[in-house]
Design an enzyme around this catalytic site. Structure first.
Site, short mmCIF file in Angstrom:
data_model
loop_
_atom_site.label_atom_id
_atom_site.label_comp_id
_atom_site.label_asym_id
_atom_site.label_seq_id
_atom_site.Cartn_x
_atom_site.Cartn_y
_atom_site.Cartn_z
N SER A 1 3.09 -0.38 5.70
CA SER A 1 2.80 0.00 7.07
C SER A 1 1.43 0.68 7.25
CB SER A 1 3.89 0.97 7.56
OG SER A 1 3.96 2.13 6.74
N SER B 1 4.40 0.93 1.35
CA SER B 1 3.64 0.93 2.60
C SER B 1 2.17 1.24 2.44
CB SER B 1 4.23 1.97 3.57
OG SER B 1 5.62 1.89 3.61
N LYS C 1 -3.83 7.34 9.28
CA LYS C 1 -2.74 6.54 9.82
C LYS C 1 -2.13 7.26 11.02
CE LYS C 1 1.48 4.30 8.06
NZ LYS C 1 2.33 4.13 6.85
#
Length: 525
Positions: free
Chosen positions: A205, A229, A130
């Site tokens: 996310s 997330s 990420k």
């Protein structure tokens, strides 16, 4: 007092407000997303359907070359990214060089197979990260718009650990701006799309990671989780996503960062994988040497685990799960009962307060880096109102959710300290209820969300429903999303499995069992 007022009146008002908002927003969302369905092409290279544990074994034994594995994943990334839009910045050429070096090291015979397994458990394995997690030399702005590229100077702690274990980072993946949304969108990379149906969201996310892993363009990834997330994108894309016990993984090197002492009680980094057997493999590498003892080597037979379940919090704050989610939970229950394993319905008295308590517990965090933070001091802010008006006139490069957080945080500072103290007390009481129920040999089956992947931006009218996810951040309990099949709409469906702190190994045993029973990850095509 505020907790009680929110419990009686506030939740009804908020539910009504979101329902009215949905009347206006949902038709627009449908019109924007109802056409143009695409899925990623089928996987044709068999290397892409082998677990990390098995690939690492074959590479150590010289049955496969790391270079060939890395090439296969690079080719797949290039094939699917035009469809899913998940890659922020690749490092393909460097990754290939690193793979060749690993192959040469193995060929030299300086280490035995046993030594390689012990020292380099992820040797030659590709990994994606990420973008909010620092990979030296790569973009690390967490979706923020910058006029000048400023790459990460050094690896985050967890990246240094996976590199030391022999893993090869391929790229950094998309995330909403500062990870502050359940939709993976920002003004730099754009919107990441679901590989099963590009009209549908991957959540957020950690949506870039989820999309790549589910597409077969990544094998294992590292995401972060403060309000679901990591688990929500995993559920929307049919993969495993694990939120570890607090403090189990170092968060140093993540954006946004936070100076608040108890930040790591609710925020954690964790693994995302296609195969259940890879969860303990990568978490064993990621774990913080100074963190809690996770007993990841401990294998617990499924028959020795106590099972409980809940279908929701019963509070009225959140919507009830839909029929697909209900069927998913009960299919798992029937499977376990057919194996003569008793599954009991749990009834926790304090659970009805979980929405209010979780929100207040997260809002009390100070020192979180935001778009308003001044450089070097996240506690000192620029004007929120000024950024709002810039947004109104189309002059802001920040997303609405980041601006909205600024107003929400300002309002939260008007709440009396006594109300936060009350929320902390109830939160601890609810955590104690969970731990007394589960102890060190029990797990709870719980819906990951009220439904599987909806259209992009559907989250707007479901803000209260994310309680299904962030309540476990507030409580500090480890939780794993486990895929349990494909729903009638052709999209993956999954459930959360929750345990007491330090009992992550129980979750991995359950994840493996459910993978065997329901097929685990099912390719989009």
């Amino acid at each position: 007092m505020l907790v009680l007022i929110m419990h009686i009146i506030g939740r009804k008002f908020l539910r009504s407000l979101l329902w009215i908002l949905g009347l206006f927003v949902n038709p627009i969302i449908y019109l924007l997303n109802c056409r143009g369905k695409k899925t990623v092409p089928p996987i044709t290279n068999p290397l892409l359907t082998i677990s990390a544990a098995e690939l690492a074994k074959r590479i150590r034994e010289r049955k496969l070359k790391s270079e060939d594995v890395i090439k296969a994943y690079i080719e797949r990334c290039k094939e699917v990214n035009p469809i899913i839009n998940a890659v922020v910045e690749p490092r393909y050429d460097i990754a290939l060089t690193e793979a060749k070096n690993i192959d040469q090291m193995i060929a030299s015979g300086t280490h035995s197979i046993e030594q390689l397994e012990k020292i380099y458990p992820l040797l030659g394995i590709p990994i994606t990260v990420k973008e909010s997690i620092a990979v030296a030399g790569m973009s690390n702005e967490a979706g923020r718009f910058r006029s000048k590229r400023i790459p990460a100077v050094k690896d985050a702690d967890c990246i240094a650990q996976v590199r030391a274990a022999g893993a090869i980072p391929l790229l950094v993946s998309n995330t909403p701006e500062l990870c502050m949304c359940w939709e993976t969108f920002n003004y730099v990379t754009g919107t990441t799309k679901n590989p099963y149906d590009t009209r549908k969201t991957v959540g957020g996310s950690s949506g870039g990671e989820a999309a790549l892993i589910s597409s077969g363009a990544s094998l294992i990834g590292i995401g972060s989780d403060i309000a679901g997330s990591l688990r929500l994108p995993a559920m929307y894309t049919g993969i495993f996503g694990h939120k570890p016990t607090p403090y189990a993984v170092s968060t140093d090197g993540h954006k946004p960062y936070c100076t608040y002492e108890e930040w790591n009680e609710v925020f954690i980094l964790g693994p995302m994988t296609r195969y259940a057997e890879d969860l303990p493999l990568i978490l064993n590498v990621l774990k913080n040497p100074k963190g809690p003892n996770l007993q990841l080597e401990k294998k617990v037979p499924i028959e020795e685990i106590k099972f409980f379940f809940m279908e929701g919090d019963g509070s009225g704050a959140t919507n009830e799960i839909n029929s697909d989610m209900y069927d998913a939970i009960h299919r798992v229950i029937r499977y376990l009962e057919n194996k003569q394993i008793k599954v009991q319905k749990a009834n926790l008295k304090k659970l009805k307060y979980c929405f209010e308590v979780s929100v207040l517990n997260l809002l009390r965090l100070e020192g979180v880096e935001t778009i308003f933070s001044k450089p070097g001091n996240p506690s000192e802010w620029r004007s929120v109102s000024k950024e709002f008006f810039k947004k109104i006139f189309g002059l802001s490069k920040s997303t609405f959710t980041c601006i909205a957080y600024g107003f929400l945080k300002k309002l939260s500072r008007l709440i009396p300290k006594s109300d936060y103290e009350k929320a902390i007390k109830i939160n601890q009481e609810l955590k104690t209820e969970f731990m007394d129920l589960l102890q060190d040999n029990g797990v709870c089956l719980y819906p990951t969300f009220i439904k599987n992947a909806p259209f992009h931006y559907d989250y707007i009218s479901h803000l209260m429903d994310f309680t299904y996810l962030f309540m476990f951040n507030s409580l500090g309990l480890p939780a794993t999303n486990c895929p349990v099949g494909i729903a009638m709409n052709g999209l993956p469906i999954g459930i959360q499995v929750v345990a007491s702190p330090g009992c992550d190994h129980l979750l991995f045993s359950v994840a493996k069992e459910l993978e065997n029973a329901f097929g685990g990850w099912i390719p989009p095509s």
